[in-house]
Write an enzyme that holds these catalytic residues in place. Structure first.
Site, PDB file in Angstrom:
ATOM      1  N   TYR A 151      19.166  19.313  42.204  1.00 45.20           N
ATOM      2  CA  TYR A 151      19.375  20.587  42.902  1.00 45.20           C
ATOM      3  C   TYR A 151      19.694  21.690  41.902  1.00 45.20           C
ATOM      4  CZ  TYR A 151      21.853  24.254  45.411  1.00 45.20           C
ATOM      5  OH  TYR A 151      22.288  25.472  45.870  1.00 45.20           O
ATOM      6  N   HIS A 199      30.021  20.133  53.643  1.00 46.62           N
ATOM      7  CA  HIS A 199      31.016  21.073  53.133  1.00 46.62           C
ATOM      8  C   HIS A 199      32.400  20.759  53.674  1.00 46.62           C
ATOM      9  CE1 HIS A 199      27.585  24.180  52.361  1.00 46.62           C
ATOM     10  NE2 HIS A 199      27.621  23.214  51.473  1.00 46.62           N
ATOM     11  N   ARG A 289      34.380  10.538  43.942  1.00 46.26           N
ATOM     12  CA  ARG A 289      32.919  10.528  43.902  1.00 46.26           C
ATOM     13  C   ARG A 289      32.480  10.811  42.470  1.00 46.26           C
ATOM     14  NH1 ARG A 289      31.753  14.607  48.858  1.00 46.26           N
ATOM     15  NH2 ARG A 289      33.055  15.865  47.473  1.00 46.26           N
TER      16      ARG A 289
END
Length: 343
Positions: A151, A199, A289
């Protein structure tokens, strides 16, 4: 007339609201893959009620060269504000082809159509993800760009293309690198509406006794062990795009961070949402993460210097408006599933 690509989505629709408030006619190009027809209808009603401005909608894809040329031949476009893109980081890792095809190829089609039709002004929605892992905080516009996911890589590729088109063809541009966007307009014309919500704030707002909120990592080297991010209100962000358009004619090409210059931890955001909702939200701490930096905070001095822009909306107002939008969204989803229901 302003062409807004991706104007049926979260940030693009808020940009449309600000352009409408400022008295501009807009045409929105969106394929509705992640945007919503209901948002278009709300924007058109808003324009009619408040200003009487024209808000046209073209259901098409930026990869459709024919549709782009028809659009530019139909409307007298003065500038393009370009939001249309796929933007899920995890999906970009598992399916990079989708992101290079839509984000990069689609933008090249758009730029080529602009040049063919002598439209030489663009405001582009980029991202702080082009910086990658931060080498220093706060992050200024001169920070090295080493994206760590496809991205971010696609957004960087587009930035480079825009710079090259500017040198070769006289394109005028402002490129914005966003940090974490939150909130909604106070009238609930639009807000975050994603089929897959990634989000932080809307996910906390959606948590209840049947959906526990997952907090990823509480052992970072920060004040409370959770990640710190720079949260900018979407209304402030939208205003920057209108200001950028109004500066394009007479100013130099610029690349600008959009953030607050401040940072809040996940736990601080969580506490602020609980305060706004006046309730406790169930929480489960999960492992970190991979690839989540401890801190991401913008240096915003250049935005003040070049555009006279700075973020103004307090965090509590952003969260209050996001919570109002979440209730509106529940009604919209009910109406879509049950068209006969009037809410």
């Amino acid at each position: 007339m302003i062409l807004i690509t991706g104007g049926a989505g979260y940030i693009g629709s808020h940009s449309a609201i600000d352009f409408i408030k400022s008295g501009y006619d807009v045409v929105i190009l969106d394929n509705l893959s992640t945007g919503h027809q209901k948002i278009i209808e709300k924007l058109q009603n808003f324009a009619q009620d408040k200003k009487g401005n024209l808000v046209d909608f073209i259901n098409a894809d930026i990869r459709d060269i024919y549709a782009l040329n028809v659009l530019f031949n139909t409307y007298k476009i003065d500038a393009v504000v370009h939001f249309a893109a796929n933007s899920l980081v995890n999906e970009s890792v598992t399916n990079p082809a989708k992101y290079y095809d839509n984000n990069v190829l689609g933008t090249l089609n758009l730029l080529n159509a602009m040049m063919k039709n002598d439209v030489k002004k663009i405001v582009f929605s980029s991202t702080c993800a082009t910086y990658g892992e931060p080498e220093y905080i706060p992050i200024d516009e001169e920070h090295p760009q080493r994206p760590v996911n496809p991205y971010g890589s696609t957004k960087l590729a587009i930035e480079l293309a825009i710079k090259d088109y500017a040198k070769a063809y006289g394109l005028k541009y402002t490129i914005f690198r966003y940090f974490n966007v939150i909130g909604a307009d106070e009238n609930c014309i639009s807000g975050e509406w994603h089929d897959i919500e990634t989000h932080l704030v809307p996910n906390i707002l959606k948590a209840d006794k049947n959906k526990v909120f997952s907090l990823f990592g509480d052992d970072y080297d920060t004040k409370d062990g959770t990640c710190i991010r720079d949260y900018i209100d979407v209304v402030d962000l939208a205003q920057a795009h209108t200001m950028a358009y109004e500066h394009l004619e007479d100013s130099e090409n610029v690349i600008v961070n959009l953030g607050t210059g401040d940072g809040q931890s996940v736990k601080e955001i969580f506490a602020a949402v609980e305060k706004a909702l006046k309730t406790k939200v169930p929480l489960k701490v999960c492992p970190r993460r991979e690839g989540d930096p401890a801190r991401l905070i913008a240096n915003t001095e250049y935005a003040k210097e070049t555009l006279g822009w700075s973020a103004k909306t307090p965090l509590e107002i952003s969260i209050k408006n996001a919570a109002k939008w979440e209730k509106t969204l529940q009604n919209l989803n009910t109406e879509i599933k049950n068209p006969g229901v009037k809410l």
